[in-house]
Scaffold this active site. Structure first.
Site, PDB file in Angstrom:
ATOM      1  CG  HIS A 143      -1.782  -0.993   1.547  1.00  0.00           C
ATOM      2  ND1 HIS A 143      -1.459  -2.098   2.280  1.00  0.00           N
ATOM      3  CD2 HIS A 143      -3.084  -1.150   1.203  1.00  0.00           C
ATOM      4  CE1 HIS A 143      -2.509  -2.895   2.372  1.00  0.00           C
ATOM      5  NE2 HIS A 143      -3.515  -2.354   1.725  1.00  0.00           N
ATOM      6  CD  GLU A 310      -7.257 -11.539   2.244  1.00  0.00           C
ATOM      7  OE1 GLU A 310      -6.790 -10.589   1.580  1.00  0.00           O
ATOM      8  OE2 GLU A 310      -7.330 -11.523   3.486  1.00  0.00           O
ATOM      9  CG  ASP A 338      -4.451 -10.906  -1.302  1.00  0.00           C
ATOM     10  OD1 ASP A 338      -3.597 -10.906  -2.225  1.00  0.00           O
ATOM     11  OD2 ASP A 338      -4.842  -9.871  -0.736  1.00  0.00           O
ATOM     12  CG  ASP A 349      -9.414 -10.714   7.189  1.00  0.00           C
ATOM     13  OD1 ASP A 349      -9.066 -11.839   6.820  1.00  0.00           O
ATOM     14  OD2 ASP A 349      -9.194  -9.671   6.547  1.00  0.00           O
ATOM     15  CG  ASP A 351      -5.307 -11.105   7.192  1.00  0.00           C
ATOM     16  OD1 ASP A 351      -6.061 -11.612   6.350  1.00  0.00           O
ATOM     17  OD2 ASP A 351      -5.205  -9.876   7.353  1.00  0.00           O
ATOM     18  CG  ASP A 381      -3.445  -9.721   2.669  1.00  0.00           C
ATOM     19  OD1 ASP A 381      -2.908  -9.294   3.705  1.00  0.00           O
ATOM     20  OD2 ASP A 381      -4.407  -9.153   2.123  1.00  0.00           O
TER      21      ASP A 381
HETATM   22  C1  XUL Z   1      -7.746  -6.524   4.014  1.00  0.00           C
HETATM   23  C2  XUL Z   1      -6.925  -6.945   2.862  1.00  0.00           C
HETATM   24  C3  XUL Z   1      -6.031  -5.901   2.299  1.00  0.00           C
HETATM   25  C4  XUL Z   1      -5.943  -5.918   0.818  1.00  0.00           C
HETATM   26  C5  XUL Z   1      -5.145  -4.776   0.243  1.00  0.00           C
HETATM   27  O1  XUL Z   1      -8.578  -7.505   4.511  1.00  0.00           O
HETATM   28  O2  XUL Z   1      -6.954  -8.064   2.448  1.00  0.00           O
HETATM   29  O3  XUL Z   1      -4.781  -6.061   2.876  1.00  0.00           O
HETATM   30  O4  XUL Z   1      -5.377  -7.099   0.346  1.00  0.00           O
HETATM   31  O5  XUL Z   1      -5.638  -3.550   0.615  1.00  0.00           O
HETATM   32 CO    CO Z   2      -5.959  -9.047   0.824  1.00  0.00          CO
END
Ligand code: XUL
Ligand code: CO
Length: 478
Positions: A143, A310, A338, A349, A351, A381
């Site tokens: 980002h 994702e 992702d 989430d 991650d 991600d």
């Molecule tokens: C948030 C997410 C972000 C996007 C990019 O849940 O996945 O990190 O991948 O903005």
């Molecule tokens: Co993402």
């Protein structure tokens, strides 16, 4: 690595750590890791205790080696590295500090003073390049605001970004390292609290447009292959104060302008929408793949965008990752993945690094049938748990994630080559290969002709769905 002015700052930071007698335990541990490993004035090595990660095969017990990912090995007609096209997510790996809504940061990397200074942005970028090289990777995602600090004005933010991009470009020189994708962070700053493209405030829409314009330019400058739109706060908390139709129209217009600008600056990367159902808003507009595809169709954007799926977002939407990938694939919009996962017992989430081999095999079945993802790839991600605080955990997590996906690739190739599972599916639809089925699929028979067929036939008895057989074949192959 040669040392510039910035590195001297890092050197003195490290030296301080080496000398300090009142260091907290964590700092002391970090200092030991760094100082005990031959740090020399004039050179900065961020991961001195870690050498290049190599493939050692499935019997290896070395946590810092690949057991399944053998980049040059050919599987199903392509090298593993070309199927997998892994990428490191800068925001998790170099900005993730372990903080959560209940607690302060837990990670204190030896090179990181925790500030958002430009000097620190340069240091983190250098660490990123060393990390990529040691993992043998040549892709990363960012980002705008996680690589460069937000300034007091838009001009200052843009200037900061220019400086960090210039350094990244310099570090890229002589390597094939490039961004898999770039994006704009349109969700952290308070100005975006109601959304960016869907903010009720037209000035904020304009500010977001300016930020995306600049982030797209930065991605192009670095040779990025894709540009992502994740609708960070593009959604609503309550319909009672929201003009749903207007917000969706604004989002459609915003994406249309983005596609136009991409053409104008001749950025040849792919634009990707990343669906997510909720979080941070209670309802995100890009809920899931089907919703995003419908949206793109409505606003005439289907030719300009693909999807970035994702896995953890898929499960939050009540789908499997496999489902979201298949919906994207059959609609010709599977662009990028992702790679992460949630926790089966947690509804948000998380991650996490995806290590479930059944899931990675399903993911790879979709990717193989899509002919790969290029120019997309697999972006990790995913973040270390708050409690994982060793520098080597950064490597272990990525190695485990890469190995899990590589194992999924090997399994999926085996399943397709062996052919039992595809033949179970084909058999289930065999009647559509008959004269009757073929004329239904071609649209030759209308309701009246079909009624005649139905009147002529005996009661049709459906065959077994063979789900358990399919599951048996699948789980015996992984
Ligand atoms: C948030 C997410 C972000 C996007 C990019 O849940 O996945 O990190 O991948 O903005
Ligand atoms: Co993402």
């Amino acid at each position: 690595m040669r040392m510039g002015r910035r590195s001297i700052c890092l050197a003195s930071f490290v030296a301080l750590l080496c000398l300090g007698s009142t260091l907290a335990t964590q700092e002391k541990r970090v200092a030991d890791q760094t100082c005990g490993s031959g740090f020399q004035e004039g050179e900065v090595e961020f991961f001195p205790n870690i050498s290049k990660i190599e493939y050692e095969g499935p019997s290896s017990k070395n946590p810092l080696a690949f057991k399944w990912y053998n980049p040059e090995e050919e599987i199903y007609g392509k090298k593993m590295k070309d199927w997998l096209r892994f990428s490191v997510a800068f925001w998790h790996t170099f900005r993730g500090d372990g903080s959560d809504p209940f607690g302060s940061p837990t990670k204190q990397w030896p090179w990181d003073d925790g500030t958002d200074s430009l000097e620190m942005a340069f240091t983190r970028m250098r660490a990123n390049f060393e990390f990529l090289k040691k993992l043998g990777l040549n892709r990363w995602c960012f980002h705008d605001r996680d690589i460069a600090p937000e300034g007091r004005t838009l001009e200052e933010s843009n200037a900061n970004l220019d400086k960090v991009v210039a350094l990244a470009k310099q570090l890229q020189e002589g390597t094939d390292i490039r961004p898999l994708w770039g994006t704009a962070q349109l969700f952290k700053h308070p100005r975006y609290m109601h959304g960016a493209a869907t903010s009720p405030d037209a000035r904020i829409y304009a500010y977001a447009a300016a930020q995306v314009k600049k982030a797209m330019e930065a991605t192009k400058e670095l040779g990025g292959e894709n540009y992502v739109f994740w609708g960070g706060r593009e959604g609503y908390q309550s319909l009672l104060n929201t003009d749903l139709e207007r917000e969706l129209n604004h989002l459609g217009q915003f994406l249309k302008s983005a596609a136009e600008y991409k053409k104008k600056i001749e950025f040849d990367g792919v634009l990707l929408i990343e669906p997510k159902p909720q979080e941070p808003t209670k309802h995100q507009y890009d809920w899931d793949a089907a919703t995003a595809i419908g949206f793109l169709q409505k606003y005439g954007l289907k030719d300009d965008f693909k999807l970035n799926i994702e896995c953890n977002h898929a499960t939050l939407a009540g789908h499997s990752c496999y489902h979201e990938l298949e919906v994207s694939r059959i609609n010709g919009v599977l662009g990028n993945i992702d790679a992460n996962t949630g926790d089966a017992q947690t509804g948000w989430d998380t991650d996490q690094f995806l290590m479930d081999i059944a899931e990675t095999t399903q993911v790879m079945l979709s990717v193989l049938q899509n002919g790969g993802l290029a120019p997309g790839g697999f972006n990790f991600d995913a973040k270390l748990r708050r409690e994982s605080t060793d520098v080597e955990d950064l490597f272990i997590s990525h190695i485990a994630g890469m190995d899990a996906m590589a194992r999924g690739l090997r399994n999926a190739a085996k399943i397709l080559e062996e052919g039992t599972l595809p033949s179970i599916v084909k058999e289930r639809y065999a009647s559509f290969d008959s004269a009757l089925g073929a004329s239904i699929e071609s649209g030759e028979l209308g309701f009246e002709e079909l009624e005649q067929e139905a009147l002529r036939m005996e009661e049709p008895l459906p065959a077994s769905g063979k789900q358990e057989l399919a599951e048996m074949v699948f789980y015996n192959s992984i």
